[in-house]
Design a protein around this motif. Structure first.
Motif, PDB file in Angstrom:
ATOM      1  N   ASN A 124       7.300  -0.869 -10.500  1.00 27.54           N
ATOM      2  CA  ASN A 124       7.175  -0.383  -9.244  1.00 27.54           C
ATOM      3  C   ASN A 124       8.100   0.623  -8.851  1.00 27.54           C
ATOM      4  O   ASN A 124       9.318   0.375  -9.024  1.00 27.54           O
ATOM      5  N   TYR A 125       7.809   1.935  -8.814  1.00 31.70           N
ATOM      6  CA  TYR A 125       9.074   2.915  -8.529  1.00 31.70           C
ATOM      7  C   TYR A 125       9.294   3.030  -7.190  1.00 31.70           C
ATOM      8  O   TYR A 125      10.367   3.691  -6.829  1.00 31.70           O
ATOM      9  N   SER A 126       8.678   2.523  -6.062  1.00 32.99           N
ATOM     10  CA  SER A 126       8.939   2.464  -4.757  1.00 32.99           C
ATOM     11  C   SER A 126      10.017   1.454  -4.339  1.00 32.99           C
ATOM     12  O   SER A 126      10.465   1.721  -3.101  1.00 32.99           O
ATOM     13  N   THR A 127      10.312   0.552  -5.139  1.00 31.91           N
ATOM     14  CA  THR A 127      11.227  -0.652  -4.734  1.00 31.91           C
ATOM     15  C   THR A 127      12.720  -0.143  -4.213  1.00 31.91           C
ATOM     16  O   THR A 127      13.036  -0.552  -3.049  1.00 31.91           O
ATOM     17  N   ASN A 128      13.199   0.788  -5.136  1.00 31.23           N
ATOM     18  CA  ASN A 128      14.679   0.874  -4.786  1.00 31.23           C
ATOM     19  C   ASN A 128      14.780   2.227  -3.969  1.00 31.23           C
ATOM     20  O   ASN A 128      15.669   2.630  -3.744  1.00 31.23           O
ATOM     21  N   ASN A 129      13.537   2.838  -3.882  1.00 27.87           N
ATOM     22  CA  ASN A 129      13.450   4.257  -3.248  1.00 27.87           C
ATOM     23  C   ASN A 129      14.475   5.328  -3.926  1.00 27.87           C
ATOM     24  O   ASN A 129      14.812   6.090  -3.268  1.00 27.87           O
ATOM     25  N   ARG A 130      14.534   5.129  -5.111  1.00 27.03           N
ATOM     26  CA  ARG A 130      15.160   6.147  -5.871  1.00 27.03           C
ATOM     27  C   ARG A 130      14.810   6.087  -7.370  1.00 27.03           C
ATOM     28  O   ARG A 130      14.249   5.126  -7.891  1.00 27.03           O
ATOM     29  N   LEU A 136       0.881  -1.263  -0.067  1.00 29.19           N
ATOM     30  CA  LEU A 136      -0.214   0.000   0.033  1.00 29.19           C
ATOM     31  C   LEU A 136       0.740   1.118   0.063  1.00 29.19           C
ATOM     32  O   LEU A 136       1.909   1.195   0.808  1.00 29.19           O
ATOM     33  N   GLY A 137       0.653   2.193  -0.677  1.00 34.67           N
ATOM     34  CA  GLY A 137       1.351   3.290  -0.836  1.00 34.67           C
ATOM     35  C   GLY A 137       2.292   3.483  -1.974  1.00 34.67           C
ATOM     36  O   GLY A 137       2.976   4.563  -2.165  1.00 34.67           O
ATOM     37  N   ASP A 138       2.550   2.390  -2.452  1.00 34.69           N
ATOM     38  CA  ASP A 138       3.739   2.320  -3.537  1.00 34.69           C
ATOM     39  C   ASP A 138       3.313   2.857  -4.882  1.00 34.69           C
ATOM     40  O   ASP A 138       2.283   3.068  -5.294  1.00 34.69           O
ATOM     41  N   PHE A 170      -1.912   2.810 -16.090  1.00 32.63           N
ATOM     42  CA  PHE A 170      -2.344   3.587 -14.928  1.00 32.63           C
ATOM     43  C   PHE A 170      -1.046   3.870 -14.287  1.00 32.63           C
ATOM     44  O   PHE A 170      -0.442   2.776 -13.772  1.00 32.63           O
ATOM     45  N   PHE A 171      -0.961   5.075 -13.989  1.00 33.42           N
ATOM     46  CA  PHE A 171       0.245   5.549 -13.085  1.00 33.42           C
ATOM     47  C   PHE A 171      -0.339   6.302 -11.938  1.00 33.42           C
ATOM     48  O   PHE A 171      -1.000   7.267 -12.001  1.00 33.42           O
ATOM     49  N   GLY A 172       0.162   5.676 -10.695  1.00 33.86           N
ATOM     50  CA  GLY A 172      -0.457   6.309  -9.363  1.00 33.86           C
ATOM     51  C   GLY A 172       0.051   5.307  -8.350  1.00 33.86           C
ATOM     52  O   GLY A 172       0.885   4.675  -8.444  1.00 33.86           O
ATOM     53  N   THR A 173      -0.564   5.626  -7.183  1.00 32.43           N
ATOM     54  CA  THR A 173      -0.254   4.911  -5.979  1.00 32.43           C
ATOM     55  C   THR A 173      -1.118   4.005  -5.425  1.00 32.43           C
ATOM     56  O   THR A 173      -2.520   4.254  -5.908  1.00 32.43           O
ATOM     57  N   ASP A 219      14.654   9.845  -3.972  1.00 33.30           N
ATOM     58  CA  ASP A 219      13.303   9.812  -3.868  1.00 33.30           C
ATOM     59  C   ASP A 219      12.462   9.634  -4.920  1.00 33.30           C
ATOM     60  O   ASP A 219      12.539   9.954  -6.070  1.00 33.30           O
ATOM     61  N   TYR A 220      11.314   8.748  -4.512  1.00 33.12           N
ATOM     62  CA  TYR A 220      10.558   7.997  -5.779  1.00 33.12           C
ATOM     63  C   TYR A 220       9.334   8.843  -5.936  1.00 33.12           C
ATOM     64  O   TYR A 220       8.704   8.460  -7.092  1.00 33.12           O
ATOM     65  N   ARG A 221       8.826   9.686  -4.982  1.00 33.77           N
ATOM     66  CA  ARG A 221       7.565  10.463  -5.085  1.00 33.77           C
ATOM     67  C   ARG A 221       7.528  11.124  -6.222  1.00 33.77           C
ATOM     68  O   ARG A 221       8.611  12.046  -6.694  1.00 33.77           O
ATOM     69  N   GLN A 222       6.541  11.227  -7.271  1.00 35.49           N
ATOM     70  CA  GLN A 222       6.286  12.025  -8.125  1.00 35.49           C
ATOM     71  C   GLN A 222       6.631  13.683  -8.094  1.00 35.49           C
ATOM     72  O   GLN A 222       7.246  14.245  -8.792  1.00 35.49           O
ATOM     73  N   LYS A 223       6.145  14.114  -6.948  1.00 31.59           N
ATOM     74  CA  LYS A 223       6.326  15.486  -6.824  1.00 31.59           C
ATOM     75  C   LYS A 223       7.714  16.137  -6.525  1.00 31.59           C
ATOM     76  O   LYS A 223       8.104  16.903  -7.215  1.00 31.59           O
ATOM     77  N   ASN A 224       8.439  15.262  -6.173  1.00 32.01           N
ATOM     78  CA  ASN A 224      10.037  15.614  -5.800  1.00 32.01           C
ATOM     79  C   ASN A 224      10.714  15.250  -7.159  1.00 32.01           C
ATOM     80  O   ASN A 224      11.807  15.923  -7.391  1.00 32.01           O
TER      81      ASN A 224
END
Length: 309
Positions: free
Chosen positions: A181-187, A136-138, A145-148, A247-252
């Motif tokens: 999954n863009y959150s796996t490596n946290n970068r 959840l949250g990834d 579709f692109f999102g969390t 940082d994997y978050r889209q805003k950053n």
């Protein structure tokens, strides 16, 4: 009268024999009944512990409570079914047991065909949960579709897009198709494309762009900023600038990309490096290359000159 009495006696004797046979059968079956009751009671008592034990083991591999509960319930049901089969065997009801299993097989086949898609979605959700493909949250991209990930249930995966819409994707489609999954490596890596004019020094461009990114953007520690020239364009020599951020978050991600563009533009302006843009040449007249005054009729040109006067 005599015949009637004889028939009555025969019927009574047959009834007596059957009752005696039933009583004898019950007496003989009493030990089996007691044993079957004991086995059934023990099985029901152990089923609770089987449920808790299986759920405890599954929790090590899955964080999805609904999936964990379902799997433990399935194992518990299988255990109870085995106890029932043992009880029927003790009571020597093998024929009834075979009929029961045959009926259950036919019913299971019919139900399986009718609920094929829900069952596939169910087991796909279980496989995704046990494999820990995402949480959840990834930040993911699945089926365009692109999102969390907002939730994962037994039937579908819910993705909240960056625009705020909720997309419900069946687990079957999510599991069978590739996803990112863009959150796996946290970068994440930023690929920034740009171009410079043919008159600029490419080595100077490369060194300046790399140094600008290193001092303007917080890149991943230990990583390098890379620049590759990749083509001779129609009006520029194009290159791609590559660097990583922690940082994997889209805003950053978008902020780092924006900061890099601002810094590169400023550095190029300060060092007289041109970022060219396409130039359009308008030709007037059939032959092309004529001035607009020469292409227009003389009366029109003369009228415009008089009006300016």
């Amino acid at each position: 009268m005599q015949n009637w009495m004889q028939q009555f006696n025969n019927s009574f004797n047959n009834l007596t024999e059957k009752l005696e046979g039933w009583v004898n059968s019950i007496v003989v079956a009493v030990p089996n009944l007691i044993l079957a009751a004991i086995v059934l009671a023990i099985g029901i008592f152990l089923a609770r512990y089987v449920n808790k034990y299986v759920q405890k083991i599954i929790t090590r591999f899955s964080d999805n409570r609904s999936v964990n509960s379902l799997i433990s319930s399935v194992f518990t049901a299988v255990f109870v079914l085995m106890v029932i089969m043992i009880v029927l065997s003790i009571l020597q009801l093998d024929t009834a047991l075979q009929s029961l299993l045959a009926g259950a097989g036919v019913a299971g086949l019919a139900i399986g065909l009718a609920l094929q898609d829900p069952i596939v979605n169910l087991f796909s959700g279980i496989m995704m949960s046990t494999k820990r493909s995402f949480h959840l949250g990834d930040l993911v991209e699945s089926n365009d579709f692109f999102g969390t990930i907002k939730s994962i249930n037994l039937r579908s995966t819910v993705i909240e897009t960056l625009q705020g819409q909720e997309v419900i994707i069946p687990n079957k489609i999510t599991y069978q198709n590739p996803f990112k999954n863009y959150s796996t490596n946290n970068r994440r890596r930023i690929d920034l494309s740009c171009g410079v004019s043919y008159g600029d020094d490419l080595e100077k461009v490369r060194d300046l762009a790399i140094k600008t990114i290193e001092r303007s953007v917080t890149i991943t520690k230990g990583s390098e900023v890379e620049l590759f020239f990749n083509e001779f364009g129609s009006s520029s020599i194009n290159f791609t600038l590559l660097f990583w951020i922690d940082d994997y978050r889209q805003k950053n991600y978008l902020k780092a990309q924006s900061d890099a563009i601002i810094a590169i533009k400023k550095a190029f302006d300060e060092n007289d490096i041109m970022i060219p843009f396409p130039i359009r040449t308008l030709d007037f007249g059939i032959k092309g290359g004529e001035k607009i005054a020469d292409a227009l009729p003389r009366e029109v040109t003369a009228g415009r000159i008089n009006n300016h006067r």
